[in-house]
Motif scaffolding. Structure first.
Motif, PDB file in Angstrom:
ATOM      1  N   SER A 264      43.382  20.489  19.385  1.00 10.78           N
ATOM      2  CA  SER A 264      43.029  20.817  20.768  1.00 10.78           C
ATOM      3  C   SER A 264      41.516  20.822  20.939  1.00 10.78           C
ATOM      4  CB  SER A 264      43.573  22.198  21.145  1.00 10.78           C
ATOM      5  OG  SER A 264      44.976  22.227  21.080  1.00 10.78           O
TER       6      SER A 264
ATOM      7  N   ARG B 147      50.165  18.041  28.474  1.00  7.79           N
ATOM      8  CA  ARG B 147      49.276  18.269  27.329  1.00  7.79           C
ATOM      9  C   ARG B 147      47.903  18.770  27.764  1.00  7.79           C
ATOM     10  NH1 ARG B 147      47.598  14.072  24.335  1.00  7.79           N
ATOM     11  NH2 ARG B 147      47.757  12.559  26.038  1.00  7.79           N
TER      12      ARG B 147
ATOM     13  N   ASN C 261      45.431  19.624  24.683  1.00 11.54           N
ATOM     14  CA  ASN C 261      46.260  19.990  23.537  1.00 11.54           C
ATOM     15  C   ASN C 261      47.014  18.769  23.035  1.00 11.54           C
ATOM     16  OD1 ASN C 261      45.471  22.697  23.941  1.00 11.54           O
ATOM     17  ND2 ASN C 261      47.220  23.091  25.283  1.00 11.54           N
TER      18      ASN C 261
END
Length: 123
Positions: free
Chosen positions: A17, A67, A84
């Protein structure tokens, strides 16, 4: 005039991330829609995410939906992009942009741009 400065990029492995920040100066961005775009080598700049001036409306490219999360803190004059589950295909220079109008996926709708920050995702 609005000046935008991105930070938070880097080199990470797939699955990691990163949180990008876009700090504005020169004028408050509280009345601007904001967007994140990215450009990979040899490719056109592409839309990633956008957020309305109040933060109540967001939109994402299909490739990052689920995401990435765009957010903003108008008190800090800053916009964020939480990324992420990064993939190698997310590798690009990420730029933020300010739009005096509504949220938009279109590059030419934006009035001010930052220089960008490099994100590299290794496999």
């Amino acid at each position: 005039q609005v000046q935008l400065a991105e930070s938070g990029g880097g080199l990470v492995q797939a699955g990691a991330s990163l949180r990008l920040s876009c700090a504005a100066s020169g004028r408050t961005i509280s009345s601007y829609a904001m967007g994140w775009f990215r450009q990979a080598p040899g490719k056109e700049r592409e839309f990633v995410a956008t957020i309305s001036w109040g933060g109540g409306s967001t939109d994402y490219a299909d490739s990052v939906k689920g995401r990435f999360t765009i957010s903003r803190d108008n008190a800090k004059n800053t916009v964020y992009l939480q990324m992420n589950s990064l993939k190698p295909e997310d590798t690009a220079v990420y730029s933020c942009a300010a739009n005096r109008g509504r949220t938009s996926r279109i590059v030419t709708a934006y009035d001010y741009w930052g220089q960008g920050t490099q994100v590299t995702v290794s496999s």
